[in-house]
Design a protein around this motif. Structure first.
Motif, PDB file in Angstrom:
ATOM      1  N   LEU A 135       4.608  43.481  -1.600  1.00  0.00           N
ATOM      2  CA  LEU A 135       5.926  43.389  -0.972  1.00  0.00           C
ATOM      3  C   LEU A 135       6.802  44.590  -1.330  1.00  0.00           C
ATOM      4  CD1 LEU A 135       7.492  41.464   0.894  1.00  0.00           C
ATOM      5  CD2 LEU A 135       8.401  40.331  -1.122  1.00  0.00           C
ATOM      6  N   GLU A 136       6.545  45.140  -2.490  1.00  0.00           N
ATOM      7  CA  GLU A 136       7.257  46.347  -2.936  1.00  0.00           C
ATOM      8  C   GLU A 136       6.874  47.533  -2.039  1.00  0.00           C
ATOM      9  OE1 GLU A 136       5.790  47.410  -6.763  1.00  0.00           O
ATOM     10  OE2 GLU A 136       7.379  48.874  -7.189  1.00  0.00           O
ATOM     11  N   GLY A 139       8.443  47.075   1.260  1.00  0.00           N
ATOM     12  CA  GLY A 139       9.866  47.405   1.146  1.00  0.00           C
ATOM     13  C   GLY A 139      10.090  48.905   1.240  1.00  0.00           C
ATOM     14  N   ARG A 140       9.240  49.656   0.555  1.00  0.00           N
ATOM     15  CA  ARG A 140       9.406  51.123   0.584  1.00  0.00           C
ATOM     16  C   ARG A 140       9.090  51.709   1.961  1.00  0.00           C
ATOM     17  NH1 ARG A 140       7.143  54.468  -4.334  1.00  0.00           N
ATOM     18  NH2 ARG A 140       8.708  55.948  -3.566  1.00  0.00           N
ATOM     19  N   TYR A 141       8.277  50.993   2.765  1.00  0.00           N
ATOM     20  CA  TYR A 141       8.048  51.469   4.138  1.00  0.00           C
ATOM     21  C   TYR A 141       9.373  51.611   4.908  1.00  0.00           C
ATOM     22  CZ  TYR A 141       2.943  50.510   4.017  1.00  0.00           C
ATOM     23  OH  TYR A 141       1.598  50.522   3.743  1.00  0.00           O
ATOM     24  N   PHE A 142      10.380  50.847   4.477  1.00  0.00           N
ATOM     25  CA  PHE A 142      11.662  50.891   5.186  1.00  0.00           C
ATOM     26  C   PHE A 142      12.705  51.741   4.454  1.00  0.00           C
ATOM     27  CE2 PHE A 142       9.441  47.153   6.652  1.00  0.00           C
ATOM     28  CZ  PHE A 142       9.610  47.238   8.022  1.00  0.00           C
ATOM     29  N   ILE A 143      12.310  52.307   3.325  1.00  0.00           N
ATOM     30  CA  ILE A 143      13.279  53.069   2.532  1.00  0.00           C
ATOM     31  C   ILE A 143      12.831  54.529   2.384  1.00  0.00           C
ATOM     32  CG2 ILE A 143      14.437  53.266   0.284  1.00  0.00           C
ATOM     33  CD1 ILE A 143      15.478  50.907   1.824  1.00  0.00           C
ATOM     34  N   ASP A 144      11.852  54.784   1.581  1.00  0.00           N
ATOM     35  CA  ASP A 144      11.488  56.178   1.334  1.00  0.00           C
ATOM     36  C   ASP A 144      10.001  56.465   1.539  1.00  0.00           C
ATOM     37  OD1 ASP A 144      10.692  54.739  -0.878  1.00  0.00           O
ATOM     38  OD2 ASP A 144      11.331  56.240  -2.339  1.00  0.00           O
ATOM     39  N   THR A 146       8.336  55.573   4.670  1.00  0.00           N
ATOM     40  CA  THR A 146       8.074  55.188   6.064  1.00  0.00           C
ATOM     41  C   THR A 146       6.915  56.005   6.622  1.00  0.00           C
ATOM     42  OG1 THR A 146      10.432  54.759   6.265  1.00  0.00           O
ATOM     43  CG2 THR A 146       9.156  54.853   8.317  1.00  0.00           C
ATOM     44  N   ALA A 174       4.228  44.374   9.170  1.00  0.00           N
ATOM     45  CA  ALA A 174       5.079  45.218   8.319  1.00  0.00           C
ATOM     46  C   ALA A 174       4.837  46.696   8.602  1.00  0.00           C
ATOM     47  CB  ALA A 174       4.819  44.904   6.842  1.00  0.00           C
ATOM     48  N   GLU A 177       6.066  47.624  12.300  1.00  0.00           N
ATOM     49  CA  GLU A 177       7.519  47.634  12.474  1.00  0.00           C
ATOM     50  C   GLU A 177       8.148  48.882  11.844  1.00  0.00           C
ATOM     51  OE1 GLU A 177       9.586  43.992  12.219  1.00  0.00           O
ATOM     52  OE2 GLU A 177      11.527  44.936  11.907  1.00  0.00           O
ATOM     53  N   ALA A 178       7.723  49.209  10.635  1.00  0.00           N
ATOM     54  CA  ALA A 178       8.308  50.373   9.954  1.00  0.00           C
ATOM     55  C   ALA A 178       8.004  51.659  10.720  1.00  0.00           C
ATOM     56  CB  ALA A 178       7.771  50.464   8.529  1.00  0.00           C
ATOM     57  N   PHE A 181       9.576  51.783  14.723  1.00  0.00           N
ATOM     58  CA  PHE A 181      11.022  51.876  14.873  1.00  0.00           C
ATOM     59  C   PHE A 181      11.623  53.053  14.104  1.00  0.00           C
ATOM     60  CE2 PHE A 181      10.147  47.502  16.163  1.00  0.00           C
ATOM     61  CZ  PHE A 181      10.876  47.442  17.345  1.00  0.00           C
ATOM     62  N   LYS A 182      10.774  53.961  13.631  1.00  0.00           N
ATOM     63  CA  LYS A 182      11.338  55.171  13.007  1.00  0.00           C
ATOM     64  C   LYS A 182      10.658  56.379  13.649  1.00  0.00           C
ATOM     65  CE  LYS A 182      14.578  56.491  10.310  1.00  0.00           C
ATOM     66  NZ  LYS A 182      14.290  57.695   9.636  1.00  0.00           N
TER      67      LYS A 182
ATOM     68  N   HIS B 285      18.614  57.346   0.365  1.00  0.00           N
ATOM     69  CA  HIS B 285      18.029  56.257   1.154  1.00  0.00           C
ATOM     70  C   HIS B 285      18.808  54.960   0.948  1.00  0.00           C
ATOM     71  CE1 HIS B 285      14.546  58.782   1.991  1.00  0.00           C
ATOM     72  NE2 HIS B 285      14.491  59.085   0.691  1.00  0.00           N
ATOM     73  N   PHE B 327      16.806  53.161  11.865  1.00  0.00           N
ATOM     74  CA  PHE B 327      15.618  52.608  12.516  1.00  0.00           C
ATOM     75  C   PHE B 327      16.027  52.152  13.915  1.00  0.00           C
ATOM     76  CE2 PHE B 327      12.135  52.198   9.393  1.00  0.00           C
ATOM     77  CZ  PHE B 327      12.781  52.741   8.298  1.00  0.00           C
ATOM     78  N   THR B 328      15.421  52.760  14.926  1.00  0.00           N
ATOM     79  CA  THR B 328      15.784  52.434  16.302  1.00  0.00           C
ATOM     80  C   THR B 328      14.531  52.193  17.126  1.00  0.00           C
ATOM     81  OG1 THR B 328      15.761  54.765  16.941  1.00  0.00           O
ATOM     82  CG2 THR B 328      17.876  53.851  16.240  1.00  0.00           C
ATOM     83  N   PHE B 340      12.957  42.080   6.159  1.00  0.00           N
ATOM     84  CA  PHE B 340      12.415  43.325   5.607  1.00  0.00           C
ATOM     85  C   PHE B 340      13.470  44.098   4.814  1.00  0.00           C
ATOM     86  CE2 PHE B 340       8.835  43.240   8.849  1.00  0.00           C
ATOM     87  CZ  PHE B 340       7.838  43.103   7.894  1.00  0.00           C
ATOM     88  N   ALA B 344      13.271  45.222   1.014  1.00  0.00           N
ATOM     89  CA  ALA B 344      13.522  46.613   0.619  1.00  0.00           C
ATOM     90  C   ALA B 344      14.646  46.690  -0.402  1.00  0.00           C
ATOM     91  CB  ALA B 344      13.859  47.455   1.860  1.00  0.00           C
ATOM     92  N   TYR B 347      13.112  45.417  -3.753  1.00  0.00           N
ATOM     93  CA  TYR B 347      11.991  46.117  -4.377  1.00  0.00           C
ATOM     94  C   TYR B 347      12.046  47.638  -4.284  1.00  0.00           C
ATOM     95  CZ  TYR B 347       8.784  42.427  -5.884  1.00  0.00           C
ATOM     96  OH  TYR B 347       8.177  41.415  -6.581  1.00  0.00           O
ATOM     97  N   ALA B 348      12.810  48.163  -3.356  1.00  0.00           N
ATOM     98  CA  ALA B 348      12.729  49.613  -3.128  1.00  0.00           C
ATOM     99  C   ALA B 348      14.035  50.324  -3.416  1.00  0.00           C
ATOM    100  CB  ALA B 348      12.261  49.883  -1.694  1.00  0.00           C
TER     101      ALA B 348
END
Lengths: 557, 557
Positions: A135-136, A139-144, A146, A174, A177-178, A181-182, B285, B327-328, B340, B344, B347-348
């Motif tokens: 899950l960590e 989570g990072r897929y959506f933060i730093d 991707t 997961a 989606e990451a 959408f980026k 981020h 994210f678009t 998500f 994030a 965890y992130a």
């Protein structure tokens, strides 16, 4: 205002368009449809040096065709990739580093490849960003972290690129989606292309290319345990788990790790658990892959619901016939989802019980051993106290009371706590002691220059240690010395166990911190394999009414 | 073997079919399409007494039409519902309890309805299961609180029932997945029905009924803060946050709570932060709704990425023009996803900074006050140490070192830690002290017979307390007394602050546990509103190049 084309704010989208244009110019690519023999050219057109790439390696399902394709791209065109994927399980997952295609790695688990991973690291062929719990990493897929390009696997696609993942949805939502959408690019390998999907798991909008792989995606039956291999020691430990922990706390919702120890618990519920009158009082809700060993408990009416990270080969028809228990789609097959199941395992379960290779005298445990870099998958997430949890259950409140009773200050503020149980025989294979003074993780951290030792579950989070010698309840320990002696007190004849302070261990036993089988009213002579609700794979098949169809390698009759 | 129809294992599916058959017989229902004036009859046909129902109330988006419809069903036909929804914000969310339609509630946040919720509870009109943080509630959707019927909101649907949620996707994917894959029923209200959706957020497979609502779904602009209302005290605190915490730890990834305090930080990055040479070194981020106050920092190039729980009204065009940051989807609008983004955030992210109404001398904080049952939304998840985290960052390692340095045993095992900052002025509105000896939460727990006091963030998880008087670094406190004096030492002229032990506070200051503005090289006289990169809503609009279009109530020029 700048126009979209020259805006400094839409570079990712412009770059994506350029990649798509290169791909569209290839032979063998028509709109989203890609011929199998055009796949290497497609990846070379889509991927740029330095890209973050997710090559779907789940716990079970593997985008194996795309993995082989990625290992075939020209390292002159595609290099220095930063791989961000949960599991490394195929040789190709490491070939890309060996071949100079990829150079950096962020991941969660590398079980079968852990030895070679350590070797490649030692040879300077790759750099490891970090090891994550699933899950960590998501989570990072959506933060730093991707992904720019994701190479995923599904069972089927339709002409619009809608995907049917079948029972092994796992990480796919997961990842997609990451990426989608980026301004990233999603390439899916599928087993077949059909006119109408049994159900849609991933909308076609989110998918750029679909390729039919020559062979179905590889899936590993990781969670099948043959009951024939369960020992009487494991039966004894399972009895202690059920009577000394599950019943004691009234555990309603839980996750079991992989392994024979927990399979034994699953197989004792309809026999020993029933005899103790526990049906309906414990183990009603599960965050769990569809373990075959759970079939007898399900059939006996113990299990109200199971939500799953992924599926398990051979369980398809059984799941289809038990939709009141499993999460299934309109097509009848399982809907798994690792991200949601990990969230559920973290926040909605009273108990996690798993195993380890080593535990030190502070209760820190790790499966990391010298020369291997394996990662821990979901264990750190499930085996950590969920400190954001606010809903109460009897189990969680009782654990919290035991942990905090009498403590002053912030640490004494009333709060529930998750039950985190480590279930280990004192000696593992080849008579290696499970209890050690110092974890291998410390040396491994030094060797691999990690900022911290790779500890799977911290002693601070473990609540119970369960061995064939008894249960140590660490919640009731009030200082480091008590904790140390409680662990030594169940560490058997390991050197660490022999260093126990006998007087103190007896005091802890008198206080109920340590409980032996006899203290629990368990006679070890009752711990026979006859207690198992199924003693063979064939028994499991029979218990399922013939619905469970084990993979060939488990068919020994 | 039993057939599907009479199997005891497919009751949920059989029951679902019976409900769908009742619905299909209604006038105004054709396949998935439901006429608006048939909606009450539809709900009466679909919902059975005792059902678990999720009425989508997100933080922002509200299924308001369906909420009104549910409040109109006959309590003789539909009663004893168990509502499982993250937010209670509309009067109808409580009307269903007042009217005897629903009787039990599990939720996360009830800000605007918290007073009435407490009254209804007092009057015995409802029973509260528990208050959850968002991700915890979503987790339970897959374990023991799976909805039988979900009433959700989207922007548009097509004929197949595919849904476009637009920028406010929020909770929808979590709700729909749990319901649709456990033989539940999903009813969506949409603003419009179109031939082709701009993008698909929820596959039509997962949706049973679609109704076009007479009015667009209500959306609340919860995260807009008018810079004109930011005080110079808040500027001073923001300077301390940036220099004393963000720069000190090198915070790269973070989440900001709602409020003027954190809006001030966002508005100081391109001015004060720039002057300190921090651009590119901190705050790259974000897990954050698209706060308008972040526009100047984005425009100045500070922000690499923002992933969002939900959207914010008026930010649509700005987001559309900044896809490198947000994210678009392929249509250009935001893709948010609360599940998500909470994962994030947990965890992130290196840091969470938020505010509270009350904090006690152990650092426990709560926004719960007498006579109100409000819940905490995402704060418990974001404001808890993520003990399953295994990837390192400088900020996380430094916080972990400070917390564990010199501690023996399990507690001393090296481990990183999340920065959890509580930023509060010592007095809040009406001169109520923010620092108290005892939280109202304790009395509230007694009144509402809760098993634990409703604490938002536990003192055990808070790392820094930041007030206008300075920063208390609780990581460096080695015992309860130090922690208490560190908190009193920044509690200003509140009674709790005045009870400080002056000598000890000075010692803590000498050790850097407490840092005053002067200790940080900050001259309070520099803390003027001139430092804000935008001082009004109009400035924000200007900074956005006219792309940000604030809702009418924020237009004061």
């Amino acid at each position: 205002m700048t126009t979209l084309a020259d805006s400094p704010w839409t570079r990712q989208r412009t770059n994506r368009a350029a990649r798509l244009a290169r791909a569209a110019a290839l032979a063998g690519v028509r709109a989203k449809a890609v011929e199998a023999d055009a796949i290497v050219a497609l990846l070379e057109a889509l991927i740029e040096p330095g890209d973050r790439v997710c090559l779907e390696g789940d716990n079970q399902k593997q985008a194996d065709f795309l993995a082989r394709a990625l290992a075939q791209v020209s390292p002159e065109r595609v290099h220095d990739l930063h791989m961000v994927q949960s599991v490394l399980s195929l040789p190709e997952h490491l070939d890309v580093f060996e071949l100079g295609i990829a150079s950096k790695l962020d991941f969660s688990f590398s079980g079968p490849q852990s030895l070679r991973l350590a070797q490649l690291l030692g040879a300077g062929k790759l750099q490891i960003g970090a090891i994550h719990t699933y899950l960590e990493l998501f989570g990072r897929y959506f933060i730093d972290l991707t992904p720019k390009v994701s190479l995923i696997a599904a069972q089927a696609a339709d002409a619009q690129g809608n995907l049917y993942t079948g029972p092994n949805t796992e990480d796919t939502p997961a990842i997609v989606e990451a990426t989608a959408f980026k301004s990233g690019i999603v390439v899916a390998q599928v087993d077949e292309i059909v006119d109408r999907l049994p159900r849609i798991d991933i909308p076609g909008d989110w998918v750029d290319f679909v390729v039919r792989a020559p062979e179905p995606a590889f899936i590993e039956p990781l969670f099948t345990r043959d009951p024939a291999q369960i020992s009487e020691i494991q039966v004894l430990m399972a009895m202690m788990a059920i009577k000394g922990i599950y019943a004691e706390y009234g555990v309603q919702s839980l996750n079991h790790g992989i392994g024979f120890d927990t399979a034994a618990i699953e197989l004792l519920l309809p026999t020993y658990g029933e005899r103790l009158g526990l049906k309906g009082r414990i183990c009603r809700h599960w965050a769990l892959n569809p373990h075959p060993a759970l079939i007898p408990a399900i059939e006996a009416g113990w299990v109200e619901s199971v939500h799953s990270f992924g599926s398990e080969l051979g369980m398809e028809d059984y799941i289809r016939a038990r939709p009141d228990v499993f999460f299934t789609g309109p097509d009848g097959s399982l809907r798994s989802n690792r991200a949601f199941c990990q969230a559920a395992g973290h926040y909605a379960c009273d108990l996690f019980i798993g195993s380890t290779l080593q535990m030190d005298m502070m209760g820190n445990s790790s499966t990391a051993t010298l020369g291997r870099i394996a990662g821990f998958g979901g264990a750190p997430n499930m085996g950590a106290d969920a400190r954001g949890r606010r809903h109460a259950s009897d189990a969680w409140l009782k654990a919290g009371r035991e942990a905090r009773d009498g403590l002053p200050g912030a640490r004494g503020t009333p709060r529930g706590q998750k039950l985190v149980v480590q279930m280990v025989e004192t000696f593992r294979e080849h008579m290696q002691p499970a209890f050690v003074e110092t974890l291998d993780a410390w040396k491994l951290a030094e060797q691999a220059r990690m900022p911290l030792p790779p500890i799977m579950i911290y002693g601070d989070d473990v609540t119970h240690v369960l061995t064939e010698e008894g249960i140590a309840n660490l919640l009731l320990c009030r200082d480091d010395e008590e904790r140390e002696q409680a662990i030594r007190g169940v560490a058997g004849f390991t050197p660490a166990g022999q260093k126990r302070d006998r007087a103190m261990v007896e005091k802890l036993r008198a206080r109920g911190v340590i409980r032996r089988p006899a203290d629990l009213g368990i006679d070890p002579r009752d711990a026979t394999r006859n207690l198992l609700a199924a003693r063979s794979m064939r028994d499991l098949v029979r218990a399922s009414g013939g619905l469970y169809q084990p993979p060939r390698r488990f068919r020994n009759w």
